[in-house]
Design an enzyme around this catalytic site. Structure first.
Site, short mmCIF file in Angstrom:
data_model
loop_
_atom_site.label_atom_id
_atom_site.label_comp_id
_atom_site.label_asym_id
_atom_site.label_seq_id
_atom_site.Cartn_x
_atom_site.Cartn_y
_atom_site.Cartn_z
N HIS A 196 -1.70 -1.78 1.53
CA HIS A 196 -2.33 -0.47 1.69
C HIS A 196 -3.49 -0.31 0.73
O HIS A 196 -3.37 -0.57 -0.45
CB HIS A 196 -1.30 0.64 1.49
N PRO A 197 -4.63 0.10 1.25
CA PRO A 197 -5.85 0.04 0.46
C PRO A 197 -6.09 1.24 -0.46
O PRO A 197 -7.19 1.38 -0.98
CB PRO A 197 -6.94 -0.04 1.53
N CYS A 198 -5.10 2.09 -0.69
CA CYS A 198 -5.42 3.33 -1.40
C CYS A 198 -5.89 3.11 -2.83
O CYS A 198 -6.65 3.89 -3.36
CB CYS A 198 -4.23 4.28 -1.36
N LYS A 199 -5.44 2.03 -3.46
CA LYS A 199 -5.87 1.82 -4.85
C LYS A 199 -6.95 0.75 -4.98
O LYS A 199 -7.38 0.42 -6.06
CB LYS A 199 -4.66 1.39 -5.69
#
Lengths: 341, 371
Positions: free
Chosen positions: B277-280
């Site tokens: 997941h690319p959120c960070k």
């Protein structure tokens, strides 16, 4: 020391079916094939064998000798990945598991092998020979409700009797024979051609013997050069075992170009084979993975009739049995919902 | 619940505007154009990566139709994540926390982070000279941390392997029924074992210890987070697709089910794949880019081959380059020079892969070690 000459052993193909292929098959089955059990052409590909260095032990680990089936396998204009060789095969999908089990597999296999042998031994032009030599058969049963796919590959290969034997020098690294420059040159010729040649003939340049040129296999008909090396893109990464495509290539050479490779005064066919494995970046260390070896066949029998063929793929347990791709964990909405919590 | 969230993501993705302005130095985010530029560079330098167009109905209009996402196939994965051995795990775990959460947590991590955000170059680069040398540092903490977590965690890492590798029960009878007929069917193949399979299997290393899995790795552009996103599709050593629990064996325990989840692949109508997941990603990329950038400047000062540039001028420069749209040619031509001129956006994906390699340490996504 006169030990028994070593028999050439080939790494069989192992199939690698991408999940997207099963998705395409599902679509095809529902929208096009429906209840038809006709044979459908499929496109697969293989690339040069790769090995990876284990960072912990420093060993080279050979990766599988894979024949890859992707999501676009049913498209007529299927694109193969760069530096890969295209193979055309036949898919036969059965409607029920019983029909799949009861399928007359020897008949299917022999039919394909006969076709291949006809083309190999017929006097037809050798230009499209890679298409002939790399055929495969795939039978499937798709259990669409359970997202399970039973499948069995066969990669027919003609068994030579007696078998091909390897020269005592064995398979060697290519550096001992070719200069770095020559190798880079060969590599750029292979990688820059629009269609990676599955099989090729390597000849030294007339003006500059240190340079080598790649010619299509069909050029064997016109060449009088004695110093011929036959090369192929080798999907195997195993240092002592070339990949499966070589088997049919040798069968082809023995059948069609028997006299060219027969050493004068002897009864042996001798072929110098280059197993090309360096289609990716030029090795930084100058360590090439390709192998070179000379194989020979004692010429005892005529090959007018079709030699026996082998090549059903074994399942992971090493048995001759179909494989199962269970995509329920990745496709079944219920399972996905469970897993996502 | 998850479906709801996924729909929310889809809507959010649809509504969020396409990033127009280059932000890669400030935020670690990139525009679609920069993604294409960086992807072109990656495919040029490392031909194992190729552009794919994906399913036409899922094509994103802010990307060229032929360049929807990047893919590399057959990435080897020799070991399971839980089997990695490390020392000083606890200390490193703390560093990871701070690494992931910005400047929130522990002492060691804070120091590390602050040094970089606060000032330009000198001490940083002196400590970690060289672009490449930085990378193991980044890998180290997260690897060790994951190991620490894997040891503590009872659920995901430990139990999965046992269940995962055994075939389904109802699979076996079917195969054995088939076996007899198959033997008849292929009367010729008994020749095969001596000629190939058996000999090779016993010799090859996978028979001993290693189960070499391979992964297809996809890089897509995430419009909402304005970063690339990594997708994984795994196969076991027999070419059978991995199930989710098996994929999670290759993901360190503190990422599995949190940063890494199974999602519908965004360029296919039906395919499911594991998404990191690319959120960070943006904040981490920002830090790595700054770090590399600084050391590049430092190198340049030391060598004195060309005059130092400050950040602003470089940013303009990279923007200008982007506008000119000739990344490929130039990157091809100027192999050495670009090092001196600082991190360019073309390098983004090369750097990104190094960062991803720290999340999934056993999957050798980073084929870019020559950099």
């Amino acid at each position: 020391m006169t030990s028994e000459p070593q028999i050439v052993q080939f790494t069989p193909f192992s199939s690698l079916v991408q999940p997207s292929f099963w998705h395409s098959l599902t679509k095809l089955k529902i929208d096009v094939l429906k209840l038809s059990q006709d044979e459908v052409p499929v496109t697969a590909s293989y690339a040069a064998g790769r090995s990876v260095t284990d960072r912990e032990t420093g060993q080279d680990v050979a990766l599988g000798c894979n024949l890859i089936l992707g999501g676009d396998a049913f498209e007529k204009t299927a694109q193969v990945p760069p530096h890969s060789v295209k193979c055309v095969g036949t898919l036969k999908n059965y409607n029920t598991i019983e029909e799949f089990k009861d399928a007359d597999k020897p008949a299917l296999f022999n039919k394909l092998a006969d076709e291949m042998w006809d083309e190999i031994s017929s006097a037809k032009d050798a230009s499209d020979v890679s298409e002939i030599l790399n055929r495969f058969l795939l039978i499937t049963f798709a259990d669409l409700k359970k997202y399970r796919y039973y499948y069995w590959f066969a990669f027919p290969a003609f068994a030579a009797k007696p078998a091909w034997t390897l020269d005592p020098s064995g398979w060697q690294g290519v550096e001992s024979t070719f200069t770095q420059e020559a190798l880079s040159n060969i590599q750029s010729q292979i990688t820059t051609s629009t269609n990676t040649p599955a099989f090729f003939v390597l000849l030294s340049n007339a003006n500059d013997p240190s340079r080598f040129e790649i010619h299509p296999l069909s050029s064997l008909e016109s060449l009088s050069d004695q110093d011929i090396t036959v090369g192929f893109i080798d999907p195997s990464a195993h240092s002592d075992h070339p990949g499966w495509p070589l088997r049919n290539l040798l069968a082809f050479l023995a059948s069609r170009f028997r006299t060219r490779f027969t050493t004068p005064g002897s009864q042996h066919l001798k072929v110098r084979v280059l197993c090309w494995r360096d289609t990716e970046a030029v090795p930084v260390s100058g360590k090439w993975k390709s192998r070179l070896g000379t194989v020979s066949l004692s010429q005892s029998q005529s090959t007018l009739s079709r030699p026996s063929a082998v090549g059903w793929e074994k399942n992971p347990q090493g048995k001759l049995a179909p494989r199962l791709a269970d995509l329920a964990p990745m496709m079944d909405p219920a399972r996905l919902a469970d897993q996502a919590v | 619940m998850h479906a709801l969230q996924r729909n929310y993501w889809a809507v959010r993705d649809y509504l969020s505007p396409v990033l127009k302005e280059s932000k890669f130095k400030e935020h670690g985010r990139i525009t679609p154009e920069e993604f294409v530029a960086a992807g072109d560079f990656l495919t040029y330098k490392f031909p194992v990566w190729t552009w794919e167009k994906g399913d036409a109905s899922k094509a994103r209009d802010y990307l060229p139709t032929e360049k929807q996402y990047l893919v590399t196939r057959g990435v080897p994965c020799l070991r399971r994540a839980a089997s990695l051995a490390y020392t000083d795990a606890d200390e490193d775990a703390e560093r990871l926390l701070s690494f992931a959460e910005g400047s929130a947590a522990s002492g060691a991590g804070d120091e590390w982070v602050e040094t970089h955000t606060g000032r330009t170059s000198v001490r940083d680069s002196a400590d970690n000279a060289g672009v490449i040398d930085d990378i193991p540092d980044l890998d180290g903490p997260s690897d060790s941390a994951t190991n620490a977590m894997a040891k503590m965690s009872l659920a995901s890492g430990g139990n999965a392997p046992a269940g995962g590798d055994t075939p389904d029960l109802d699979e076996i009878p079917d195969m054995e029924e088939e076996l007899e007929e198959a033997d008849e069917a292929t009367a010729a193949p008994p020749k095969v074992p001596p000629k190939g399979t058996a000999a090779i299997d016993s010799e090859s290393s996978r028979a001993n210890l290693l189960q070499v899995r391979t992964y297809d790795v996809m890089i897509t552009y995430d419009k909402f987070y304005q970063t690339p996103a990594i997708w994984l599709l795994g196969y076991d050593e027999n070419g059978t697709p991995l199930r989710p629990p098996q994929i999670f064996e290759d993901v360190p325990a503190d990422h599995a089910f949190k940063t890494v989840t199974i999602e519908p692949f965004m360029h296919s109508t039906s395919l499911q794949a594991a998404l990191v997941h690319p959120c960070k990603h943006a904040s981490v990329m920002k830090k790595i880019i700054e770090r590399m950038n600084n050391s590049v400047i430092e190198d340049q000062r030391k060598s004195g081959t060309s005059s130092p540039k400050d950040k602003d001028s470089k940013k303009k420069w990279s923007l200008k380059r982007l506008a000119s749209g000739t990344k490929d040619d130039k990157s091809a031509a100027t192999g050495e020079e670009e090092e001196v001129e600082g991190i360019r956006v073309d390098y983004y994906l090369v750097v990104f892969l190094k960062f991803i390699a720290s999340i999934v340490p056993t999957i050798e996504v980073d084929s870019t070690t020559s950099f």
